[in-house]
Design an enzyme around this catalytic site. Sequence first.
Site, PDB file in Angstrom:
ATOM      1  N   LYS A 180      83.774  41.524  -1.642  1.00 36.01           N
ATOM      2  CA  LYS A 180      83.633  41.587  -3.102  1.00 36.01           C
ATOM      3  C   LYS A 180      84.864  40.978  -3.766  1.00 36.01           C
ATOM      4  O   LYS A 180      85.941  41.553  -3.773  1.00 36.01           O
ATOM      5  CB  LYS A 180      83.468  43.037  -3.597  1.00 36.01           C
ATOM      6  N   GLY A 233      94.474  45.604  -4.280  1.00 35.38           N
ATOM      7  CA  GLY A 233      94.367  45.684  -5.735  1.00 35.38           C
ATOM      8  C   GLY A 233      95.318  46.733  -6.268  1.00 35.38           C
ATOM      9  O   GLY A 233      96.357  47.012  -5.661  1.00 35.38           O
ATOM     10  N   SER A 234      94.951  47.318  -7.378  1.00 26.06           N
ATOM     11  CA  SER A 234      95.866  48.239  -8.052  1.00 26.06           C
ATOM     12  C   SER A 234      95.919  49.595  -7.339  1.00 26.06           C
ATOM     13  O   SER A 234      94.958  49.996  -6.667  1.00 26.06           O
ATOM     14  CB  SER A 234      95.419  48.440  -9.499  1.00 26.06           C
ATOM     15  N   THR A 235      97.005  50.296  -7.535  1.00 29.38           N
ATOM     16  CA  THR A 235      97.170  51.607  -6.920  1.00 29.38           C
ATOM     17  C   THR A 235      96.123  52.581  -7.459  1.00 29.38           C
ATOM     18  O   THR A 235      95.571  53.401  -6.709  1.00 29.38           O
ATOM     19  CB  THR A 235      98.604  52.118  -7.167  1.00 29.38           C
ATOM     20  N   ALA A 236      95.774  52.443  -8.753  1.00 29.65           N
ATOM     21  CA  ALA A 236      94.792  53.371  -9.339  1.00 29.65           C
ATOM     22  C   ALA A 236      93.432  53.224  -8.652  1.00 29.65           C
ATOM     23  O   ALA A 236      92.818  54.223  -8.245  1.00 29.65           O
ATOM     24  CB  ALA A 236      94.666  53.107 -10.833  1.00 29.65           C
ATOM     25  N   GLY A 238      92.867  51.833  -5.721  1.00 34.14           N
ATOM     26  CA  GLY A 238      93.045  52.186  -4.310  1.00 34.14           C
ATOM     27  C   GLY A 238      92.933  53.689  -4.100  1.00 34.14           C
ATOM     28  O   GLY A 238      92.296  54.159  -3.145  1.00 34.14           O
ATOM     29  N   GLU A 255      96.070  47.737   0.236  1.00 34.00           N
ATOM     30  CA  GLU A 255      97.280  46.973  -0.120  1.00 34.00           C
ATOM     31  C   GLU A 255      97.389  47.038  -1.630  1.00 34.00           C
ATOM     32  O   GLU A 255      96.554  46.472  -2.335  1.00 34.00           O
ATOM     33  CB  GLU A 255      97.154  45.504   0.336  1.00 34.00           C
ATOM     34  N   CYS A 289     102.117  40.970  -5.967  1.00 32.32           N
ATOM     35  CA  CYS A 289     102.473  42.340  -5.585  1.00 32.32           C
ATOM     36  C   CYS A 289     103.870  42.392  -4.978  1.00 32.32           C
ATOM     37  O   CYS A 289     104.508  43.436  -4.980  1.00 32.32           O
ATOM     38  CB  CYS A 289     101.450  42.875  -4.602  1.00 32.32           C
ATOM     39  N   GLU A 386     105.048  48.424 -12.416  1.00 25.89           N
ATOM     40  CA  GLU A 386     104.693  47.047 -12.088  1.00 25.89           C
ATOM     41  C   GLU A 386     104.224  46.344 -13.370  1.00 25.89           C
ATOM     42  O   GLU A 386     103.302  46.811 -14.030  1.00 25.89           O
ATOM     43  CB  GLU A 386     103.554  47.063 -11.056  1.00 25.89           C
TER      44      GLU A 386
END
Length: 482
Positions: A180, A233-236, A238, A255, A289, A386
């Site tokens: 995706k 992608g983003s920590t949120a 993830g 990641e 990143c 970030e």
Amino acid sequence: MIRDPLIEGATQLFINGEPRDGSGGKRIPQINPATEEVFAEVAAAALKDVEAAVEGAQRAFAQTWRDLSPRKRTDILFNIARLIRENTEPLAQLESRNIGKPITDARDEVQLGARVFEYYAGAVTKLFGQTIPVARGGFDFTLRQPMGVVAAIVPWNFPFPIACWKVAPALAAGNTVVLKPASQSPLTAIMLGQFAHEAGLPAGALQVLPGAGGEIGDALVAHPLVRKVSFTGSTAVGSRIMGIAAGDLKRISLELGGKSPNIVFADADVEQAATTSPMSVFANTGQDCCARSRVFVERRIFNAFVEKFVAATQQLRVGDPLQEATQIGPLVSAGQRRVAEDFIVEARKAGRTVAAGGGRPLDKGFYLEPTVLLEVDPGDRVWREEVFGPVVCIRPFDNEAQMLREVNDSRYGLSGSIWTNDLKRALRVSRQVESGVLSINSHSSVHVEAPFGGFKQSGLGRDLGMSAMEGYTELKNVYVAE
Ligand code: NAP
């Protein structure tokens, strides 16, 4: 065969070896960030398409790919690499128009994608098990077996290489993949699906599913036939994926974001450190990143370093990403620029010094000047969060221990650099920095052959190298009685 992908329909989902529209009929406009104009529209997958993609991938896994000989798998992966190389220019042009990436960087990233396929093509026959001398005698050995369907969810900042470094090891290990891409950058992923099919990959073994993460993401992650989710992608997002995957204990690798340090000691080659450091944060317009966005400079050389850093920053060529000389393109979207600008506005309000940049260099396109902030406080949002835009903060330090406390006072731990000519110090400090990837007297973070990933909230698991390939397998132990 070289082709223009937009003409050949690389704007649809690619399922079971065929392009098709999303069953909901929706399309995602693709905006060129350098011109702010829509230049293509891509079909968006709906929930029904998730079902079709995963089921097709499961069929391809069970009926062909899992049991294909290692030799045949190797040949197909090498074929994919060859097609990528032959199509470097259209892939690079497309990526550049899609996300504003400077064309020379885009070409390098296509080559990186090809090298990733070559590496894992060779790795198919090098994924070894072990023989273990168990206490009761007999014969004990381990097998590394494929998992089944892998969902690979990738971001827009390095769309092509990140797609390659998930798809190639997953396929090499015998899995099938539903890829995706991000809604802002689906085009080169769709081309990858077409090349893979043309290279001899069985239909369904690589499905490409553009579509809004907010609409189809949960269904893809929760699908019972998906055995592993590999996400960048983003920590949120993830963290959300980890929560959903917990439901049936899916394997995951994540990641995520970063706020990486660049540590410069007074005994370093200051000239080299200062003149190369701007691109360690401003490359890809800071949407990286691994961006070294927190610079720690030993106080004795602070002023000299900042002067050289600012001068080198002001020489960076910002402009049309399709021009060969351009080093810094626009940000990917108006929204992404707004996020970065908000950090700068906040820093100005708090009285921080803007030593370079801070403004919009061009009227059209989502451009923002590379921006250098001084006198920031370790409590400032711009120091802690970030930005994912071209903004760097530089602070002096007086002693190693205090500096290391500040370096590690972050929820992230992805990458970083250490500049010193003292080998003992380099080794001591590199052991103490909490991050998954570090470079000494260099800014490189990514090596196809070496593990890449983060500590703390920068991620879980590793991409690249043999670690990634092992991460796409289950480990089985077999005991044979004597
Ligand atoms: P993002 O918003 O998290 O999106 C990444 C991917 O996840 C996109 O394909 C997105 O699809 C999809 N997605 C969104 N919501 C989802 C959901 N609920 N379920 C499943 N998938 C969902 O991140 P981004 O803004 O594209 O990328 C920037 C971030 O990636 C930064 O934080 C950066 O540090 C990180 N990054 C990390 C690495 C690394 O290796 N550590 C490398 C590159 C980037 P849509 O586009 O359709 O929303």
